[in-house]
Scaffold this active site. Structure first.
Site, short mmCIF file in Angstrom:
data_model
loop_
_atom_site.label_atom_id
_atom_site.label_comp_id
_atom_site.label_asym_id
_atom_site.label_seq_id
_atom_site.Cartn_x
_atom_site.Cartn_y
_atom_site.Cartn_z
N HIS A 62 0.85 -1.19 0.00
CA HIS A 62 0.00 0.00 0.00
C HIS A 62 0.89 1.24 0.00
O HIS A 62 1.26 1.76 1.05
CB HIS A 62 -0.90 -0.02 1.24
CG HIS A 62 -1.93 1.07 1.27
ND1 HIS A 62 -3.28 0.82 1.17
CD2 HIS A 62 -1.82 2.41 1.38
CE1 HIS A 62 -3.95 1.96 1.23
NE2 HIS A 62 -3.07 2.94 1.37
N HIS A 64 1.56 5.09 -2.07
CA HIS A 64 1.10 6.12 -3.02
C HIS A 64 2.30 6.51 -3.89
O HIS A 64 2.92 7.55 -3.70
CB HIS A 64 0.54 7.31 -2.26
CG HIS A 64 -0.69 6.97 -1.46
ND1 HIS A 64 -1.96 7.08 -1.96
CD2 HIS A 64 -0.83 6.46 -0.21
CE1 HIS A 64 -2.84 6.69 -1.06
NE2 HIS A 64 -2.17 6.29 0.01
N GLY A 69 -2.54 12.88 -1.24
CA GLY A 69 -2.88 14.05 -0.45
C GLY A 69 -3.61 15.14 -1.20
O GLY A 69 -4.27 14.90 -2.20
N HIS A 225 -5.43 0.25 7.72
CA HIS A 225 -5.48 1.23 8.81
C HIS A 225 -6.20 0.64 10.02
O HIS A 225 -6.83 1.37 10.79
CB HIS A 225 -6.18 2.52 8.37
CG HIS A 225 -5.72 3.08 7.06
ND1 HIS A 225 -4.39 3.08 6.67
CD2 HIS A 225 -6.41 3.65 6.03
CE1 HIS A 225 -4.29 3.64 5.48
NE2 HIS A 225 -5.49 3.98 5.07
N ARG A 228 -5.87 2.20 13.47
CA ARG A 228 -6.21 3.62 13.56
C ARG A 228 -6.65 4.01 14.97
O ARG A 228 -6.39 5.10 15.45
CB ARG A 228 -7.31 3.94 12.56
CG ARG A 228 -7.73 5.39 12.54
CD ARG A 228 -8.88 5.60 11.59
NE ARG A 228 -8.52 5.36 10.21
CZ ARG A 228 -7.90 6.23 9.42
NH1 ARG A 228 -7.54 7.41 9.91
NH2 ARG A 228 -7.63 5.94 8.16
N ASP A 285 1.73 2.76 3.76
CA ASP A 285 1.00 3.95 3.32
C ASP A 285 2.00 5.02 2.88
O ASP A 285 1.76 6.22 3.00
CB ASP A 285 0.08 4.50 4.41
CG ASP A 285 -1.07 5.35 3.86
OD1 ASP A 285 -1.28 5.34 2.63
OD2 ASP A 285 -1.75 6.01 4.66
#
Length: 389
Positions: A62, A64, A69, A225, A228, A285
């Site tokens: 995972h 980006h 953002g 997540h 979290r 992430d």
């Protein structure tokens, strides 16, 4: 060129003890008590690995890769992933995703970046879509994306229980999961739907309603997540006990919260609660934005995810939490490879891709990184950099 790595303490991720490892081209050829390297070929490289663990190359499922953002406007769009970030973190395989922004972060851009990372030396795959349903695909169809585009292996990250999601219905999520499943079955890919779980009160409700009301198996979803919050972590324990996969995010903006919700601690908590290690993964992430919002949903600040956090949490789980190394390694090697159906990844065994990380046993730091049989880092010296680094 053949390569023999001698006297390494090998984890496949199962512990094998001290072994010699033979690599030819991009594959592991043999693991043995002793390999006579000098008798093989005049073109054999020998590396002495005494005092080092040899483990599978890490899979970060995972990331980006094109940046993420924008929750704080255009100036907060995060930068794209650089090759060196992966090398220094021992990551040899990456799965690229798009997050909140499905307008300026496009599938064409994602695939182009994935192809670039592959050319630079690591393996890279992608998920089709972003937070919102209906998803924006490359070909106009999720099933076609998965079947016809080599890099695309599933869908995601689809957001639920989050004020930034499109608030999908049970029917919409079920249809998306069905299309991903069919595309995966027909192409031999995982077809997994990567789910971003926000901090909303619904938690995993939407996924569980799809499972309860359709024929789609729980294994079709990969919620992330899960660390979290403590309530979501507890919900994740029950979900995993039902056979679901759960993913911990190693990047964190809140150091205070990290004391209880660090992946290393969350992993130990889940294992003590009886969750099989096979149900748990870590992802970073990386390059994703880590926005902060107040109780009214207003943006208050932003950080950035780092792929380096993946190895940091592996290290903490082993050295600080005292978990067996073979269990910890599964969260970033064998488990994601199996869930995503990356058949040549995640294990040190004959015929598999020669992706490996050598870790100094005294300091538990990354010493060398091998991707598809090529040294990206050797003896703590980085040999390869990205095109524009």
């Amino acid at each position: 060129m053949l390569t023999v790595i001698k006297n390494a303490d090998v984890f496949t991720p199962a512990p094998l003890g001290i072994k010699d490892v033979l690599i030819g081209g991009s594959k592991f050829i043999a693991l043995a008590e002793s390999i006579d390297a000098e008798s093989l070929s005049d073109f054999t490289e020998i590396m002495e690995a005494d005092g080092k663990y040899l483990v599978p190359g890490f899979i970060d499922g995972h990331v980006h890769i094109t940046g993420g953002g924008g929750e704080g406007s255009f100036k907060t769009r995060t930068p794209e992933l650089m090759l060196s970030d992966c090398i220094q973190a021992g990551i040899t395989s990456v799965v690229g995703v798009i997050g909140t922004d499905g307008t300026t972060r496009t599938m064409a851009n994602l695939i182009a970046k994935a192809k670039g990372l592959k050319e630079e030396g690591i393996s890279c795959f992608c998920q089709s879509g972003n937070y919102h349903v209906p998803i924006k695909t490359l070909t106009g169809s999720l099933e076609n994306d998965i079947m016809l585009i080599d890099e695309i292996i599933g869908a995601g990250e689809i957001a639920i229980a989050d004020h930034r999601s499109s608030q999908p219905s049970v029917e919409e999520l079920a249809r998306l999961a069905s299309e991903a499943r069919i595309g995966g079955i027909l192409s031999g890919k995982g077809g997994v739907v990567n789910i971003h779980v926000g901090d909303g009160p619904g938690q995993l409700d939407l996924i569980e309603k799809v499972i309860e009301t359709t024929d789609i198996p729980i294994s079709q979803f990969w919620p992330t997540h899960i660390n979290r919050s403590l309530p979501l972590l507890e919900r994740g324990i029950e979900y995993a006990k039902k056979g679901g996969y759960v993913d911990f995010t190693t990047s964190s903006l809140d150091d205070e919260k990290g004391s209880d919700l660090k992946c290393s601690k969350g992993l130990k908590r889940m294992l003590e609660a009886g969750v099989p290690i096979e149900q748990i993964t870590f992802t970073s992430d990386g390059q994703g934005s880590l926005p902060q919002f107040n109780k009214h949903g207003n943006f208050t600040g932003l950080g950035i995810g780092r792929v380096s956090s993946l190895f940091s949490e592996v290290k903490d789980a082993f050295m600080s939490e005292g978990l067996p190394l073979e269990q910890v390694l599964k969260t970033v090697t064998d488990n994601p490879a199996r869930i995503l159906k990356l058949a040549d990844k995640g294990t040190v065994s004959e015929g598999k891709d020669a992706d490996a990380v050598l870790i100094d046993k005294k300091t538990f730091t990354i010493d060398s990184v091998l991707a598809r049989g090529e040294w990206l880092m050797k003896d703590s010296v980085q040999r390869v950099k990205g095109t524009f680094e």
